[in-house]
Design an enzyme around this catalytic site. Structure first.
Site, PDB file in Angstrom:
ATOM      1  N   THR A 124       0.741  -1.256  -0.005  1.00 59.27           N
ATOM      2  CA  THR A 124       0.130   0.002   0.057  1.00 59.27           C
ATOM      3  C   THR A 124       0.817   1.384  -0.201  1.00 59.27           C
ATOM      4  OG1 THR A 124      -1.352   1.196   1.330  1.00 59.27           O
ATOM      5  CG2 THR A 124      -0.138  -0.370   2.549  1.00 59.27           C
ATOM      6  N   ASP A 125       0.260   2.268  -0.610  1.00 64.14           N
ATOM      7  CA  ASP A 125       0.969   3.549  -0.452  1.00 64.14           C
ATOM      8  C   ASP A 125       1.273   4.061   0.941  1.00 64.14           C
ATOM      9  OD1 ASP A 125      -1.497   4.344   0.018  1.00 64.14           O
ATOM     10  OD2 ASP A 125      -1.630   5.961  -1.350  1.00 64.14           O
ATOM     11  N   GLU A 126       0.597   3.641   1.804  1.00 63.65           N
ATOM     12  CA  GLU A 126       0.605   4.130   3.379  1.00 63.65           C
ATOM     13  C   GLU A 126       1.723   3.683   3.903  1.00 63.65           C
ATOM     14  OE1 GLU A 126      -2.716   3.461   5.749  1.00 63.65           O
ATOM     15  OE2 GLU A 126      -4.159   3.734   4.306  1.00 63.65           O
ATOM     16  N   TYR A 151      -1.373  -0.096  11.110  1.00 69.79           N
ATOM     17  CA  TYR A 151      -1.549  -1.047   9.809  1.00 69.79           C
ATOM     18  C   TYR A 151      -0.523  -0.695   9.199  1.00 69.79           C
ATOM     19  CZ  TYR A 151      -3.493  -1.396   5.288  1.00 69.79           C
ATOM     20  OH  TYR A 151      -3.276  -1.746   3.743  1.00 69.79           O
ATOM     21  N   LYS A 155       2.256  -3.410   7.120  1.00 72.63           N
ATOM     22  CA  LYS A 155       2.461  -3.481   5.736  1.00 72.63           C
ATOM     23  C   LYS A 155       4.043  -3.130   5.254  1.00 72.63           C
ATOM     24  CE  LYS A 155      -0.401  -4.555   3.271  1.00 72.63           C
ATOM     25  NZ  LYS A 155      -0.820  -5.998   2.638  1.00 72.63           N
TER      26      LYS A 155
HETATM   27  P1  NAD Z   1     -10.129  -6.802   2.817  1.00 70.67           P
HETATM   28  O1  NAD Z   1     -10.204  -6.364   4.345  1.00 70.67           O
HETATM   29  O2  NAD Z   1     -11.346  -6.338   2.277  1.00 70.67           O
HETATM   30  O3  NAD Z   1      -9.918  -8.162   2.621  1.00 70.67           O
HETATM   31  C1  NAD Z   1      -8.851  -9.195   3.373  1.00 70.67           C
HETATM   32  C2  NAD Z   1      -9.084 -10.555   2.983  1.00 70.67           C
HETATM   33  O4  NAD Z   1      -8.194 -11.103   3.847  1.00 70.67           O
HETATM   34  C3  NAD Z   1     -10.435 -10.985   3.825  1.00 70.67           C
HETATM   35  O5  NAD Z   1     -11.114 -11.774   2.802  1.00 70.67           O
HETATM   36  C4  NAD Z   1     -10.004 -11.755   5.027  1.00 70.67           C
HETATM   37  O6  NAD Z   1     -10.841 -12.742   5.226  1.00 70.67           O
HETATM   38  C5  NAD Z   1      -8.809 -12.220   4.464  1.00 70.67           C
HETATM   39  N1  NAD Z   1      -7.802 -12.412   5.523  1.00 70.67           N
HETATM   40  C6  NAD Z   1      -7.545 -11.621   6.731  1.00 70.67           C
HETATM   41  N2  NAD Z   1      -6.661 -12.153   7.589  1.00 70.67           N
HETATM   42  C7  NAD Z   1      -6.315 -13.338   7.062  1.00 70.67           C
HETATM   43  C8  NAD Z   1      -5.542 -14.652   7.549  1.00 70.67           C
HETATM   44  N3  NAD Z   1      -4.752 -14.581   8.647  1.00 70.67           N
HETATM   45  N4  NAD Z   1      -5.562 -15.699   6.761  1.00 70.67           N
HETATM   46  C9  NAD Z   1      -6.053 -15.882   5.490  1.00 70.67           C
HETATM   47  N5  NAD Z   1      -7.145 -14.748   5.178  1.00 70.67           N
HETATM   48  C10 NAD Z   1      -7.025 -13.752   5.944  1.00 70.67           C
HETATM   49  O7  NAD Z   1      -9.056  -6.075   2.490  1.00 70.67           O
HETATM   50  P2  NAD Z   1      -8.668  -5.277   0.761  1.00 70.67           P
HETATM   51  O8  NAD Z   1      -9.062  -3.942   0.940  1.00 70.67           O
HETATM   52  O9  NAD Z   1      -9.302  -6.251  -0.151  1.00 70.67           O
HETATM   53  O10 NAD Z   1      -7.161  -5.369   0.725  1.00 70.67           O
HETATM   54  C11 NAD Z   1      -6.613  -6.462   0.043  1.00 70.67           C
HETATM   55  C12 NAD Z   1      -4.917  -6.163   0.182  1.00 70.67           C
HETATM   56  O11 NAD Z   1      -4.980  -5.112  -0.540  1.00 70.67           O
HETATM   57  C13 NAD Z   1      -4.201  -6.094   1.554  1.00 70.67           C
HETATM   58  O12 NAD Z   1      -3.181  -6.582   1.700  1.00 70.67           O
HETATM   59  C14 NAD Z   1      -4.265  -4.409   1.593  1.00 70.67           C
HETATM   60  O13 NAD Z   1      -3.308  -3.951   2.468  1.00 70.67           O
HETATM   61  C15 NAD Z   1      -3.905  -4.113   0.330  1.00 70.67           C
HETATM   62  N6  NAD Z   1      -4.446  -2.873  -0.271  1.00 70.67           N
HETATM   63  C16 NAD Z   1      -5.551  -2.300  -0.036  1.00 70.67           C
HETATM   64  C17 NAD Z   1      -5.965  -0.984  -0.521  1.00 70.67           C
HETATM   65  C18 NAD Z   1      -7.357  -0.509  -0.231  1.00 70.67           C
HETATM   66  O14 NAD Z   1      -7.602   0.640  -0.758  1.00 70.67           O
HETATM   67  N7  NAD Z   1      -8.396  -1.294   0.322  1.00 70.67           N
HETATM   68  C19 NAD Z   1      -5.156  -0.102  -0.963  1.00 70.67           C
HETATM   69  C20 NAD Z   1      -3.751  -0.722  -1.373  1.00 70.67           C
HETATM   70  C21 NAD Z   1      -3.591  -2.095  -0.876  1.00 70.67           C
HETATM   71  O1  DAU Z   2      -3.753   4.094   0.613  1.00 75.05           O
HETATM   72  C1  DAU Z   2      -4.245   2.879   0.751  1.00 75.05           C
HETATM   73  C2  DAU Z   2      -5.028   2.508   2.023  1.00 75.05           C
HETATM   74  O2  DAU Z   2      -6.391   2.912   1.839  1.00 75.05           O
HETATM   75  C3  DAU Z   2      -5.353   1.109   2.043  1.00 75.05           C
HETATM   76  O3  DAU Z   2      -3.861   0.404   2.275  1.00 75.05           O
HETATM   77  C4  DAU Z   2      -5.829   0.849   3.177  1.00 75.05           C
HETATM   78  O4  DAU Z   2      -6.143  -0.848   3.359  1.00 75.05           O
HETATM   79  C5  DAU Z   2      -7.431   1.329   3.070  1.00 75.05           C
HETATM   80  O5  DAU Z   2      -8.358   1.068   4.091  1.00 75.05           O
HETATM   81  C6  DAU Z   2      -7.214   2.723   2.842  1.00 75.05           C
HETATM   82  O6  DAU Z   2      -6.888   3.644   4.071  1.00 75.05           O
HETATM   83  P1  DAU Z   2      -7.618   4.763   4.570  1.00 75.05           P
HETATM   84  O7  DAU Z   2      -7.393   5.232   5.869  1.00 75.05           O
HETATM   85  O8  DAU Z   2      -7.076   5.840   3.479  1.00 75.05           O
HETATM   86  O9  DAU Z   2      -8.926   4.546   4.194  1.00 75.05           O
HETATM   87  P2  DAU Z   2     -10.346   4.828   4.931  1.00 75.05           P
HETATM   88  O10 DAU Z   2     -11.505   4.678   3.615  1.00 75.05           O
HETATM   89  O11 DAU Z   2     -10.556   4.474   6.062  1.00 75.05           O
HETATM   90  O12 DAU Z   2     -10.310   6.455   4.873  1.00 75.05           O
HETATM   91  C7  DAU Z   2     -10.002   7.265   3.891  1.00 75.05           C
HETATM   92  C8  DAU Z   2     -10.302   8.767   4.416  1.00 75.05           C
HETATM   93  O13 DAU Z   2     -11.511   9.051   4.792  1.00 75.05           O
HETATM   94  C9  DAU Z   2      -9.205   8.944   5.630  1.00 75.05           C
HETATM   95  O14 DAU Z   2      -8.659  10.191   5.366  1.00 75.05           O
HETATM   96  C10 DAU Z   2     -10.002   8.997   6.908  1.00 75.05           C
HETATM   97  C11 DAU Z   2     -11.493   9.453   6.467  1.00 75.05           C
HETATM   98  N1  DAU Z   2     -12.619   8.727   6.856  1.00 75.05           N
HETATM   99  C12 DAU Z   2     -12.704   7.491   6.862  1.00 75.05           C
HETATM  100  C13 DAU Z   2     -13.573   6.949   7.774  1.00 75.05           C
HETATM  101  C14 DAU Z   2     -13.881   5.280   7.592  1.00 75.05           C
HETATM  102  C15 DAU Z   2     -13.626   9.575   7.538  1.00 75.05           C
HETATM  103  O15 DAU Z   2     -13.361  11.156   7.456  1.00 75.05           O
HETATM  104  N2  DAU Z   2     -14.633   9.251   7.994  1.00 75.05           N
HETATM  105  C16 DAU Z   2     -14.837   7.821   8.258  1.00 75.05           C
HETATM  106  O16 DAU Z   2     -15.912   7.207   8.761  1.00 75.05           O
END
Ligand code: NAD
Ligand code: DAU
Length: 342
Positions: A124-126, A151, A155
């Site tokens: 992730t970019d985070e 988190y 990562k």
């Molecule tokens: P998500 O939370 O929707 O899904 C995570 C999945 O992993 C779920 O199906 C969960 O059951 C499974 N899981 C969790 N712990 C596990 C374990 N111990 N063993 C096996 N399975 C397990 O997450 P997402 O948003 O689909 O993200 C997927 C990946 O992409 C993550 O690695 C996250 O860090 C990365 N990512 C997410 C975002 C975003 O914006 N959501 C952006 C960049 C990278």
């Molecule tokens: O940048 C990639 C990441 O983006 C991924 O690695 C993470 O898995 C994913 O959860 C996401 O992280 P963020 O913290 O940026 O996403 P989130 O949707 O939780 O929040 C997006 C922005 O919105 C952040 O600035 C916090 C704000 N927010 C979020 C929630 C849930 C609110 O203002 N209110 C809310 O209730």
């Protein structure tokens, strides 16, 4: 046929990746290991070809389960499995370190024993921390790792164990770092689906702080196509940043959603900020564009429309989640915040 091993395939991005691969790579079959945590949902995998997609319930930290599930000499491992929500990591980091770090190490160890050709780590970019507001600075592959949330720290640690497996044991690895994804089937703890679900139910929309934090949004199908290309065309040992050049302030995202849903802005509540809240993410995706031949295909407007339509058409999916443990989660995270909202 090529066989790939996907972890976290029942989650938001993993399930989009599986649908993409089954549709676009007809010579690939998939073994999918997922622990089905609160974020894993078998409804995300409904109607997939049972011959080319085999689901196994299991934990990536459980070495025996991973040994049993991962096919010998498979073509690649794609590690999507993770604890993925920043707010949950602030409440408790344990599960984040366990799954995101130990789980990645277990997968790397087993991949080495099984002679897997390539290991793709979905990062992730985070991991690169926060950028100054109103600057023209971007995250590049050369940016320092400066994670700010538990988190993000987990990562970043996962990236280091991937790097160590390559340097020490010669595992062929590729790391992708993407920005904020949105699209169908995202768990409604994340900003966009939470706001859509609340607005559809005429409930308040909790915006943290001043609402001016910036995220760089990408439609999930664009992300998963980049992951697939990183596996096929990426250079071993490299990192690829994935982004859509789509920076938006949270408040603008929320008002766009309300406008699209025909709901009033008076639903917005500014609430207590997230501790350690990163101010701005912005990705320079030049390397992925030039080396992988990748580009985004979905504009912000089309992506938002498709996302909103999906949530409108799949209210059962949303209500199955909102009727379960999610109620307690929501109360813990938001009750006090909303009571003392400005
Ligand atoms: P998500 O939370 O929707 O899904 C995570 C999945 O992993 C779920 O199906 C969960 O059951 C499974 N899981 C969790 N712990 C596990 C374990 N111990 N063993 C096996 N399975 C397990 O997450 P997402 O948003 O689909 O993200 C997927 C990946 O992409 C993550 O690695 C996250 O860090 C990365 N990512 C997410 C975002 C975003 O914006 N959501 C952006 C960049 C990278
Ligand atoms: O940048 C990639 C990441 O983006 C991924 O690695 C993470 O898995 C994913 O959860 C996401 O992280 P963020 O913290 O940026 O996403 P989130 O949707 O939780 O929040 C997006 C922005 O919105 C952040 O600035 C916090 C704000 N927010 C979020 C929630 C849930 C609110 O203002 N209110 C809310 O209730």
């Amino acid at each position: 046929m090529r066989t790939i091993f996907v972890t976290g395939g029942a989650g938001f991005i993993g399930s989009a990746f599986i649908r993409y691969v089954l549709a676009e790579r007809t010579d690939v079959e998939i073994v999918d290991l997922d622990a089905l945590t609160y974020a894993g949902n078998l409804e995300n995998l409904a109607e997939l070809d049972p011959v080319r997609h085999r689901f196994i319930k299991g934990d990536i930290c459980d070495r025996e389960a991973v040994m049993a599930a991962m096919p010998e000499r498979c073509d690649a491992v794609f590690n999507f499995a993770a604890e993925s929500h920043v707010d949950r990591s602030i409440n408790s980091a344990d599960e984040f370190l366990r799954t995101n770090v130990i789980g990645t190490q277990v997968l790397l160890d087993v991949a080495r024993m099984k002679g897997v050709r390539r290991f793709v780590q979905i990062s992730t970019d985070e991991v690169m921390g926060s950028l100054p507001e109103d600057s023209d600075e971007f995250f590049t592959e050369r940016s320092e790792l400066r994670p700010n949330s538990p988190y993000a720290a987990s990562k970043a640690a996962a990236e280091f164990v991937v790097r160590a497996a390559r340097e020490t044991h010669g595992v062929d690895t590729v790391i992708t770092r993407c920005g904020n994804n949105y699209g169908p089937r995202q768990f409604p703890e994340k900003l966009i689906p939470l706001m859509i679900a609340n607005a559809m139910n005429d409930e308040p929309l909790p915006v943290y702080g001043d609402g001016k934090n910036v995220r760089d949004w990408i439609y999930v199908d664009d992300h998963v196509r980049a992951v697939c290309l990183a596996y096929e065309r990426g250079r071993s040992g490299e990192v690829y940043n994935i982004g859509a050049r789509n920076e938006r302030q949270n408040i603008d995202v929320v008002t766009s959603l309300l406008d699209a849903l025909g709901k009033p802005h008076s639903l917005i509540r500014f609430v207590e900020d997230r501790p350690g809240h990163d101010r701005r993410y912005a990705i320079d995706p030049t390397k992925a564009e030039t080396e992988l031949g990748w580009n985004t295909r979905t504009s912000w407007e089309d992506g938002l429309r498709k996302t909103i339509d999906w949530y409108r058409d799949n209210q059962d999916w949303v209500s199955h989640i909102r009727n379960g443990q999610y109620r307690d989660y929501y109360k813990t995270m938001y009750a006090a915040r909303l009571e003392s909202a400005l």
